[in-house]
Design a protein around this motif. Structure first.
Motif, mmCIF file in Angstrom:
data_model
loop_
_atom_site.group_PDB
_atom_site.id
_atom_site.type_symbol
_atom_site.label_atom_id
_atom_site.label_comp_id
_atom_site.label_asym_id
_atom_site.label_seq_id
_atom_site.Cartn_x
_atom_site.Cartn_y
_atom_site.Cartn_z
ATOM 1 N N SER A 82 27.988 36.834 35.145
ATOM 2 C CA SER A 82 28.651 37.557 33.925
ATOM 3 C C SER A 82 30.033 36.971 33.682
ATOM 4 O O SER A 82 30.628 36.556 35.053
ATOM 5 N N PRO A 83 30.604 37.171 32.787
ATOM 6 C CA PRO A 83 31.750 36.296 32.355
ATOM 7 C C PRO A 83 33.203 37.147 33.075
ATOM 8 O O PRO A 83 33.996 37.190 33.012
ATOM 9 N N GLN A 84 32.062 38.626 33.107
ATOM 10 C CA GLN A 84 33.074 39.743 33.352
ATOM 11 C C GLN A 84 33.195 40.271 34.293
ATOM 12 O O GLN A 84 34.999 40.099 35.050
ATOM 13 N N MET A 85 32.543 39.130 35.550
ATOM 14 C CA MET A 85 33.044 38.718 36.950
ATOM 15 C C MET A 85 33.855 37.705 37.111
ATOM 16 O O MET A 85 34.895 37.560 37.809
ATOM 17 N N GLU A 86 33.559 36.898 35.931
ATOM 18 C CA GLU A 86 34.632 35.753 35.900
ATOM 19 C C GLU A 86 35.966 36.375 35.938
ATOM 20 O O GLU A 86 36.863 35.504 36.525
#
Length: 195
Positions: A82-86
């Motif tokens: 996910s972009p949130q993890m990144e």
């Protein structure tokens, strides 16, 4: 009155027999895909990317076992991509159980589930310092643990066996979104938390 109506009709018909051709419609310009101002077509409009929202996801433990199932691993793989993890924000793992067993045992089991999720994330490159664990046991079910007649609701119990994952988005990525994943939901009083 009849003469007046007849004269008006004659004038209208005379206007239709004129030799002037109606003006051809002007060709319209082809629609553009680039944004432009509706007020000034020569001004380009900057594209505004939507702000990244915090992620709320669940890792299932429907089988009630002590290992990560294929479904749980699929959930985790999606979370890691996910972009949130990144984006690198704080991660809160909230462990849950169904209502089978006593409260103390359920708190331990919910903590172990959250720790399994944490360990998997760390093994897959997530910095452990980002992760906070909260054990909730059976305190926050998302489905009934029993049917109205008192019999076990197996589907509800399976849904309650989970680890909720909340990933905050740093302020520079969220444009004012919550700084801490913990702000997305706080633990009830007395719930044990691990740093």
């Amino acid at each position: 009155m009849k003469r007046w109506a007849a004269a008006t009709a004659a004038l209208a018909l005379a206007g239709c027999n004129g030799s002037e051709e109606p003006a051809a419609p002007e060709p319209s310009s082809a629609p553009t895909t680039e944004p432009t101002s509706i007020i000034r077509p020569d001004v380009e409009v900057d594209r505004i990317e939507p702000a990244l929202e915090p992620l709320e996801a669940s890792v299932t433990f429907a089988d009630a076992g002590g290992t990560l199932s294929d479904d749980a691993i699929a959930d985790l793989e999606a979370i890691v991509r996910s972009p949130q993890m990144e984006a690198g924000g704080a991660i809160v793992l909230r462990g849950h159980t169904d209502s089978v067993g006593d409260d103390e045992t359920n708190l331990r089991v919910s903590r172990r589930r959250a720790e399994m999720v944490r360990d998997w994330l760390v093994e897959h490159g997530v910095d452990e310092q980002r992760i906070r664990i909260i054990a909730l046991g059976e305190q926050r079910p998302i489905a009934p643990n029993a049917n109205p007649d008192g019999s076990p609701d197996e589907a509800g119990r399976a849904a309650n066996r989970r680890v909720d994952v909340a990933i905050a988005v740093p302020a520079d990525n969220a444009d004012g979104a919550a700084q801490e994943a913990g702000e997305a939901g706080s633990s009830p009083e007395g719930a044990p938390a691990a740093e």
